[in-house]
Design an enzyme around this catalytic site. Structure first.
Site, PDB file in Angstrom:
ATOM      1  N   ASP A  51       0.648  -1.413  -0.099  1.00  0.00           N
ATOM      2  CA  ASP A  51      -0.181   0.048  -0.162  1.00  0.00           C
ATOM      3  C   ASP A  51       0.878   1.128   0.080  1.00  0.00           C
ATOM      4  OD1 ASP A  51      -2.298  -1.517  -0.145  1.00  0.00           O
ATOM      5  OD2 ASP A  51      -3.105  -0.828   1.750  1.00  0.00           O
ATOM      6  N   ASN A  95      -5.425  -2.147  -4.212  1.00  0.00           N
ATOM      7  CA  ASN A  95      -6.425  -2.556  -3.245  1.00  0.00           C
ATOM      8  C   ASN A  95      -6.206  -1.362  -2.104  1.00  0.00           C
ATOM      9  OD1 ASN A  95      -9.051  -3.209  -2.251  1.00  0.00           O
ATOM     10  ND2 ASN A  95      -8.126  -5.013  -1.626  1.00  0.00           N
ATOM     11  N   ASP A 320     -10.358  -1.594  12.722  1.00  0.00           N
ATOM     12  CA  ASP A 320      -9.352  -2.488  11.995  1.00  0.00           C
ATOM     13  C   ASP A 320      -8.916  -3.526  13.015  1.00  0.00           C
ATOM     14  OD1 ASP A 320      -9.128  -1.620  10.018  1.00  0.00           O
ATOM     15  OD2 ASP A 320      -7.457  -0.413   9.967  1.00  0.00           O
ATOM     16  N   GLU A 348     -10.897  -4.465   2.473  1.00  0.00           N
ATOM     17  CA  GLU A 348     -10.211  -5.638   1.699  1.00  0.00           C
ATOM     18  C   GLU A 348     -11.151  -6.507   1.205  1.00  0.00           C
ATOM     19  OE1 GLU A 348      -8.966  -3.601   4.041  1.00  0.00           O
ATOM     20  OE2 GLU A 348      -6.745  -3.300   3.679  1.00  0.00           O
ATOM     21  N   HIS A 399      -4.826  -9.163   4.473  1.00  0.00           N
ATOM     22  CA  HIS A 399      -3.791  -9.383   5.353  1.00  0.00           C
ATOM     23  C   HIS A 399      -4.329  -9.236   6.828  1.00  0.00           C
ATOM     24  CE1 HIS A 399      -3.772  -4.762   6.245  1.00  0.00           C
ATOM     25  NE2 HIS A 399      -4.776  -4.934   5.649  1.00  0.00           N
ATOM     26  N   ARG A 400      -5.345  -8.860   7.127  1.00  0.00           N
ATOM     27  CA  ARG A 400      -5.717  -8.771   8.739  1.00  0.00           C
ATOM     28  C   ARG A 400      -6.368 -10.279   8.940  1.00  0.00           C
ATOM     29  NH1 ARG A 400      -3.767  -4.673  10.301  1.00  0.00           N
ATOM     30  NH2 ARG A 400      -3.594  -2.851   9.386  1.00  0.00           N
ATOM     31  N   LYS A 431       0.738  -6.631   2.509  1.00  0.00           N
ATOM     32  CA  LYS A 431       0.112  -5.121   2.646  1.00  0.00           C
ATOM     33  C   LYS A 431       0.288  -4.086   3.687  1.00  0.00           C
ATOM     34  CE  LYS A 431      -4.705  -3.545   2.143  1.00  0.00           C
ATOM     35  NZ  LYS A 431      -4.810  -2.822   0.913  1.00  0.00           N
TER      36      LYS A 431
END
Ligand code: DC
Length: 664
Positions: A51, A95, A320, A348, A399-400, A431
Site C-alpha cells: 500500500d 487495493n 481494524d 479489503e 492481510h488482517r 500489505k
C-alpha cells in the site's frame, strides 16, 4: 510465498519483544502531506508495504520526487508545492483505500489535469462516491470506465474552488480525511462539513493530528472544518512515523493465546492512532494485563478466571482490530458479540462475512447482522477434536484475516505442538507487514536454547519475589541459590561442624548429598533425597552462619557444579528458560547468561523489608561478608543491569525485570 502456511503453535509461553512496522495510515498520510506542503520531507520509520509503495508510485507519477530507502525505512519527497507537477498520468491504486481516496483528492488540485485511475478488482466495489461527489461540487469531473461513482475513472481536474462543501463519509472516513488534507490548498478557503455521520472517527482525529504536524491547522466551527497551511521556514522537515498500533494488536493478543508476555517496543509513540486503545479493551475484558515500561508496552497473560457468560463490545472506533479479537474467540470462555463493524464489509473484503465464514470452522455458532458478529465457542474438548486435523483458513487476500487467525493458530490446542491451522495465501500480509510470519516465528521460545536469567543482589533486595514472579509469568524454572548455601550450612551445622574450620568443612562436604525436586516451577534442593523444610534453613542460627560457609572456596566449588547442572535439569523438564537468583550467578555460575540483573537497595529499606517479614537477620553484616570474601564476592557484574529498588514497588521491579528479559 507458498500458497498456504501451517502455523506451529507455541509450545512454551510467549516471552518476546516485538517492534511493529511503521503505521500504514500515517506513512500514507505523511506522503500526501509532504507532497502538499512542498519543500523536502524525510519520512523516517516509514512502512514499506504494497500500500505504501502504491502511494509512492502514484506521487512519483504525479511528478513529485520520491526516494525510497527500504533498508533505512525512509521516504524522501521533494515537492515544488501543493499541486501535482504532472498534468497527465496513469495511476494504479491497487487495493489501497488510502491511495485511492487521498491521491484522487490530491490530483483534483491541479488545474487542467487529466488522470486515469485504475485499481485491483476488489477496489472497484469499495466506496468512493462520497468523495467523488464532493470533488465534483468543487470543479472536478469524472468519466467512469466501469460503474458510476467507482474506480476505474478518468479525473479531469480543475483545482478546488473552495467555499462550503459537504461530504458523505458514512462508508469510509478516508473520504473525509482526503478532503480535509487538500482543503487548505483550494483556490479560496474551504469549509468541509460532514453529511450524516462517519465511521472510525479516530482516523479523522489522526488526519487532523498529522496535518497539524505538517503545518496544516484545522478548526471546527459551526459544523465545518476549515484548514489553513502555514509553510515552515526553509520547508525542510523530518517526520517520524509511529509504530503501527493495529499491527501491534496481534502481539498484544498473543499472550492471551499462548500465555507468557510480549513487549511491544515504542508503543508509547502511538499517539495519533485510535487502535492503540485495543490493549485497554482486551485488558478490561480480563484477557491480558498490560503496563508501560519505558517507551514499551508489555502485555501479559491474565490470571482472571471469573468471566461473564457473554461479552458485547463496540469496536466502531477501532474496527481494524475487531478481527484480532474475533479470531481468537474459539479460545474464549464466553460468548462474544462485536458491533459497530458494518463498514468493514466494504474494506479489503467483506470482513464480517469472511470472519464469520472462517470462525464457523472452529465455533459452535456464529451469527452476523449487518453491523455485528456473535460467536459462541465450542467447549475446549470439542475444539481439541477439531484440531486433530489441520483446517485451512481462507484469507480473501486480506492481510488482517491472515494475521489474526495466525494468532489463534498459536495456541497449542492439541497439546503436542503440531499445527492445526494453515493460513491460505500468506503473502497477503505484505500489505502492511511483510515480515509478520518471521516475527511470529521468532516470538516462539522453542529454538532449543535455554534462556538463562541471572538475578543477583544482596540480602532483602527483593531477588526472590521478583525472580519467582517473572518465572511464573514466563513459565520459566526458578532457582534460589541462597537456599543451596542455607541447605549446606544446615547440614553441616547439624553435624556440629563450624564454618571456622574450613578444612573440616571441605572434608565433610563430600558426604552432603544434594538432589533436586521440582515444586511448581521452582527447582529445590533436597538433602539425602528429602526436601528440607524451608523454616529449618531460615533459622536465626543459619542466618548468622550461612555467609561464613559461603565464603569457603570448597563450598562454592561444590555448589558451582550443582548450580550449573540446573540448566540441564530445566531443559530436561521442558522449560524454555531458567531464572536463577543469588550473589554470583551473572559473574561466576552463568557469566554468559542471556540477561544479567543486579538488584540493589539502600540498607534502611532492606532492614525495613526484613523487619516486615518478621525475620531476624543481620543483613548488613552478611552483605559485608559476602562482599569481602575472596571467592566470588558479591558485586554487580560488569554490563549487568543494575536496578536500585529502594524507591520502587515490587510490581515496578517485576515489570522492569520482565521487560529486560523480553528484550534480551
Ligand atoms: O539469598 P539468601 O539471603 O538466602 O542467601 C544466603 C547466603 O548465601 C548469603 O548470605 C550469601 C550466600 N549466597 C552466596 O554466597 N552466593 C549465592 N549465589 C547465593 C547465596
Amino acid at each position: 510465498m507458498p500458497t498456504e502456511i501451517a502455523i506451529k503453535p507455541f509450545r512454551f509461553k510467549c516471552a518476546s519483544s516485538v517492534l511493529p512496522p511503521g503505521s500504514k495510515s500515517l506513512t500514507n498520510r505523511a506522503m500526501i502531506l509532504a507532497a502538499l506542503a512542498g519543500g523536502r520531507t524525510r519520512i523516517e520509520g516509514a512502512l514499506f508495504s504494497r500500500d505504501t509503495e502504491i502511494m509512492a508510485d502514484c506521487l512519483a507519477r504525479l511528478g513529485y520526487v520520491v526516494n525510497l530507502n527500504r533498508f533505512e525505512k525512509t521516504v524522501e519527497i521533494e515537492s515544488p508545492g501543493s499541486r501535482p507537477p504532472n498534468s497527465c498520468a496513469r495511476l494504479h491504486v491497487g487495493n489501497a483505500g488510502t491511495a485511492a481516496r487521498f491521491v484522487t483528492a490530491l490530483a483534483a488540485l491541479r488545474r487542467g489535469g487529466k488522470y486515469r485511475f485504475d485499481c485491483d478488482e476488489p477496489m472497484r466495489s469499495r466506496p468512493m462516491a462520497g468523495l467523488i461527489e464532493a470533488l465534483e461540487s468543487q470543479g472536478a469531473s469524472f468519466e467512469f470506465l466501469g460503474e458510476k461513482n467507482a474506480l476505474p475513472f478518468i479525473l479531469k481536474a480543475e483545482g478546488l474552488k473552495g467555499g462550503g462543501v459537504s461530504v458523505d463519509a458514512g462508508a469510509s472516513s478516508q473520504m473525509l480525511s482526503a478532503l480535509l488534507m487538500v482543503s487548505a490548498f483550494a483556490d479560496s478557503p474551504m469549509r468541509v462539513s460532514l453529511r450524516g455521520d462517519t465511521v472510525s472517527k479516530p482516523f479523522v482525529e489522526m488526519t487532523l493530528g498529522i496535518m497539524s504536524q505538517f503545518g496544516v491547522k484545522a478548526d471546527f466551527e459551526n459544523g465545518a472544518y476549515s484548514a489553513a497551511f502555514s509553510p515552515s521556514a526553509g520547508a525542510e522537515r523530518v517526520y517520524c512515523v509511529e509504530p503501527d498500533a493495529t499491527a501491534a494488536s496481534y502481539f498484544i493478543a498473543l499472550p492471551a493465546v499462548a500465555g507468557g508476555a510480549c513487549e511491544i517496543k515504542n508503543f508509547a509513540d502511538c499517539r495519533l492512532q485510535g487502535d492503540a486503545a485495543f490493549c485497554g479493551i482486551l485488558s478490561k475484558a480480563g484477557l491480558i494485563d498490560c503496563f508501560a515500561v519505558g517507551g514499551s508496552l508489555v502485555a501479559e497473560a491474565s490470571e482472571r478466571r471469573d468471566f461473564p457468560e457473554s461479552l458485547e463490545l463496540d469496536f466502531n472506533d477501532i474496527s481494524d482490530t475487531f478481527l484480532t479479537l474475533a479470531a481468537i474467540s474459539p479460545l474464549l470462555p464466553f460468548k462474544l458479540s462485536i458491533r459497530g463493524i458494518g463498514h468493514t464489509r466494504a474494506q479489503e473484503t467483506d470482513r464480517v462475512a469472511a470472519c464469520a465464514a472462517q470462525l464457523r470452522k472452529f465455533c459452535a455458532k456464529v451469527d452476523e447482522t449487518e453491523d455485528s458478529i456473535s460467536i459462541t465457542p465450542h467447549p475446549p474438548e470439542r475444539l481439541a477434536e477439531i484440531a486433530q486435523t489441520t483446517t485451512l483458513v481462507n484469507t480473501y487476500a486480506d492481510h488482517r484475516i491472515a494475521m489474526s487467525f495466525s494468532i489463534l493458530a498459536s495456541r497449542d490446542v492439541r497439546g503436542d505442538g503440531r499445527p492445526w491451522i494453515a493460513i491460505e495465501d500468506p503473502g497477503c500480509v505484505s500489505k502492511t507487514w511483510a515480515e509478520f510470519f518471521e516475527v511470529l516465528y521468532t516470538a516462539r521460545s522453542d529454538s532449543g536454547a535455554l534462556r538463562v536469567v541471572a538475578v543477583d543482589g544482596g540480602a532483602a533486595v527483593g531477588k526472590s519475589s521478583v525472580s519467582k514472579e517473572c518465572a511464573r509469568i514466563l513459565g520459566y524454572m526458578h532457582v534460589d541459590t541462597g537456599a543451596h548455601y542455607r541447605t549446606v550450612a544446615y547440614a553441616l551445622l547439624g553435624e556440629g561442624i563450624s564454618p571456622g574450620d574450613p578444612a573440616l568443612v571441605a572434608e565433610r562436604l563430600k558426604s552432603v548429598k544434594l538432589g533436586t525436586v521440582l515444586c511448581g516451577n521452582s527447582a529445590r534442593a533436597t538433602l539425602d533425597g528429602k526436601l528440607v523444610d524451608d523454616a529449618l534453613i531460615r533459622t536465626e542460627r543459619v542466618n548468622s552462619e550461612v555467609a561464613k560457609f559461603a565464603a569457603i572456596a570448597e563450598v562454592r566449588e561444590f555448589l558451582k557444579s550443582y548450580q550449573r547442572s540446573m540448566a540441564d535439569f530445566a531443559r530436561s523438564h521442558g522449560f524454555a528458560g531458567l531464572i536463577m537468583e543469588g550473589r554470583d550467578i551473572g559473574s561466576v555460575i552463568f557469566p554468559d547468561a542471556d540477561v544479567r540483573i543486579f538488584l540493589d537497595a539502600d540498607e534502611q529499606t532492606r532492614a525495613a523489608r526484613r523487619a516486615r517479614e518478621g525475620i531476624a537477620d543481620s543483613i548488613g553484616l552478611r552483605d559485608a561478608m559476602d562482599r569481602s570474601r575472596k571467592t566470588a564476592p558479591l558485586r554487580c557484574p560488569e554490563s549487568a543491569e543494575r536496578i536500585d529498588t529502594s524507591n520502587m514497588t515490587k510490581e515496578e521491579v517485576v515489570r522492569l525485570t520482565l521487560s529486560l528479559i523480553l528484550e534480551s
